[in-house]
Design a protein around this motif. Sequence first.
Motif, PDB file in Angstrom:
ATOM      1  N   THR A 229       0.736  -1.085  -0.105  1.00 57.18           N
ATOM      2  CA  THR A 229       0.017  -0.028   0.052  1.00 57.18           C
ATOM      3  C   THR A 229       0.878   1.319  -0.138  1.00 57.18           C
ATOM      4  O   THR A 229       1.839   1.181   0.570  1.00 57.18           O
ATOM      5  CB  THR A 229      -0.780   0.016   1.094  1.00 57.18           C
ATOM      6  N   TYR A 230       0.342   2.324  -0.620  1.00 58.28           N
ATOM      7  CA  TYR A 230       1.232   3.483  -0.644  1.00 58.28           C
ATOM      8  C   TYR A 230       1.069   4.389   0.460  1.00 58.28           C
ATOM      9  O   TYR A 230      -0.264   4.743   0.703  1.00 58.28           O
ATOM     10  CB  TYR A 230       0.962   4.231  -1.976  1.00 58.28           C
ATOM     11  N   GLN A 231       1.764   4.401   1.324  1.00 60.87           N
ATOM     12  CA  GLN A 231       1.810   5.209   2.550  1.00 60.87           C
ATOM     13  C   GLN A 231       3.127   6.039   2.847  1.00 60.87           C
ATOM     14  O   GLN A 231       3.970   5.684   3.786  1.00 60.87           O
ATOM     15  CB  GLN A 231       1.561   4.369   3.863  1.00 60.87           C
ATOM     16  N   PRO A 232       3.573   7.040   2.027  1.00 61.90           N
ATOM     17  CA  PRO A 232       4.717   7.591   2.137  1.00 61.90           C
ATOM     18  C   PRO A 232       4.926   8.306   3.497  1.00 61.90           C
ATOM     19  O   PRO A 232       6.082   8.315   4.088  1.00 61.90           O
ATOM     20  CB  PRO A 232       4.807   8.823   1.111  1.00 61.90           C
ATOM     21  N   GLY A 233       3.929   8.297   4.551  1.00 62.84           N
ATOM     22  CA  GLY A 233       4.179   9.040   5.653  1.00 62.84           C
ATOM     23  C   GLY A 233       4.458   8.147   6.925  1.00 62.84           C
ATOM     24  O   GLY A 233       4.860   8.426   8.076  1.00 62.84           O
ATOM     25  N   SER A 234       4.358   6.716   6.422  1.00 64.88           N
ATOM     26  CA  SER A 234       4.616   5.728   7.544  1.00 64.88           C
ATOM     27  C   SER A 234       6.023   5.362   7.746  1.00 64.88           C
ATOM     28  O   SER A 234       6.999   5.551   6.987  1.00 64.88           O
ATOM     29  CB  SER A 234       3.986   4.281   6.922  1.00 64.88           C
TER      30      SER A 234
ATOM     31  N   ALA B 113      11.746   3.187   0.097  1.00 65.28           N
ATOM     32  CA  ALA B 113      11.892   4.365  -0.431  1.00 65.28           C
ATOM     33  C   ALA B 113      11.291   4.984  -1.477  1.00 65.28           C
ATOM     34  O   ALA B 113      11.089   6.246  -1.475  1.00 65.28           O
ATOM     35  CB  ALA B 113      13.535   4.234  -1.223  1.00 65.28           C
ATOM     36  N   GLN B 114      10.114   3.936  -2.079  1.00 64.03           N
ATOM     37  CA  GLN B 114       9.239   4.539  -2.835  1.00 64.03           C
ATOM     38  C   GLN B 114       7.960   4.999  -2.248  1.00 64.03           C
ATOM     39  O   GLN B 114       7.005   5.337  -2.607  1.00 64.03           O
ATOM     40  CB  GLN B 114       8.876   3.576  -3.967  1.00 64.03           C
ATOM     41  N   GLY B 115       8.101   4.634  -0.970  1.00 67.53           N
ATOM     42  CA  GLY B 115       6.691   5.279  -0.100  1.00 67.53           C
ATOM     43  C   GLY B 115       5.823   4.046   0.139  1.00 67.53           C
ATOM     44  O   GLY B 115       4.818   4.211   0.693  1.00 67.53           O
ATOM     45  N   TYR B 116       6.232   2.896  -0.365  1.00 68.98           N
ATOM     46  CA  TYR B 116       5.184   1.695  -0.154  1.00 68.98           C
ATOM     47  C   TYR B 116       5.217   0.926   1.144  1.00 68.98           C
ATOM     48  O   TYR B 116       6.615   0.809   1.605  1.00 68.98           O
ATOM     49  CB  TYR B 116       5.187   0.742  -1.221  1.00 68.98           C
ATOM     50  N   VAL B 117       4.416   0.485   1.940  1.00 66.58           N
ATOM     51  CA  VAL B 117       4.532  -0.473   2.986  1.00 66.58           C
ATOM     52  C   VAL B 117       3.837  -1.525   2.833  1.00 66.58           C
ATOM     53  O   VAL B 117       2.796  -1.906   2.125  1.00 66.58           O
ATOM     54  CB  VAL B 117       3.511   0.392   4.049  1.00 66.58           C
TER      55      VAL B 117
END
Length: 135
Positions: free
Chosen positions: A78-83, A88-92
Amino acid sequence: MDLKTSVQVSATGLRAQSLRMRIIAENLANSDSIAAAPGGDPYRRRVVSFRSEVDRASGGMGVSVKGIDGDKAAFQRTYQPGSPAADAQGYVLRPNVNGLVETADMKAAQRSYEANLSAIEAAKGLTMRTIDLLK
């Protein structure tokens, strides 16, 4: 098959299904767990596998736990750049636990557990009726 053997066979099933339900509960409890470090792996779903076994002394067949293995299914991204767990790409990476699958597995384990309890009750009832006939 005597009462002791039939109860022992059903007891192996009770123990196995009880462990299976505990592992399913752990999977559900960790369904929202993410990795502790960025880019790390989250919780991996665990699956219980069984094998049949023969009690050589009584001749009864039972079941035992062969192993508890990690599910090889891919993690969800899932794309969660603030997590804090984002790469590096913002995926968790999210656990490979599907609540619907776990619920269905839990229901199947519960039914198997209940079937083993019913078998013990039936064996006990037959033995009690036999004792009543001998009176």
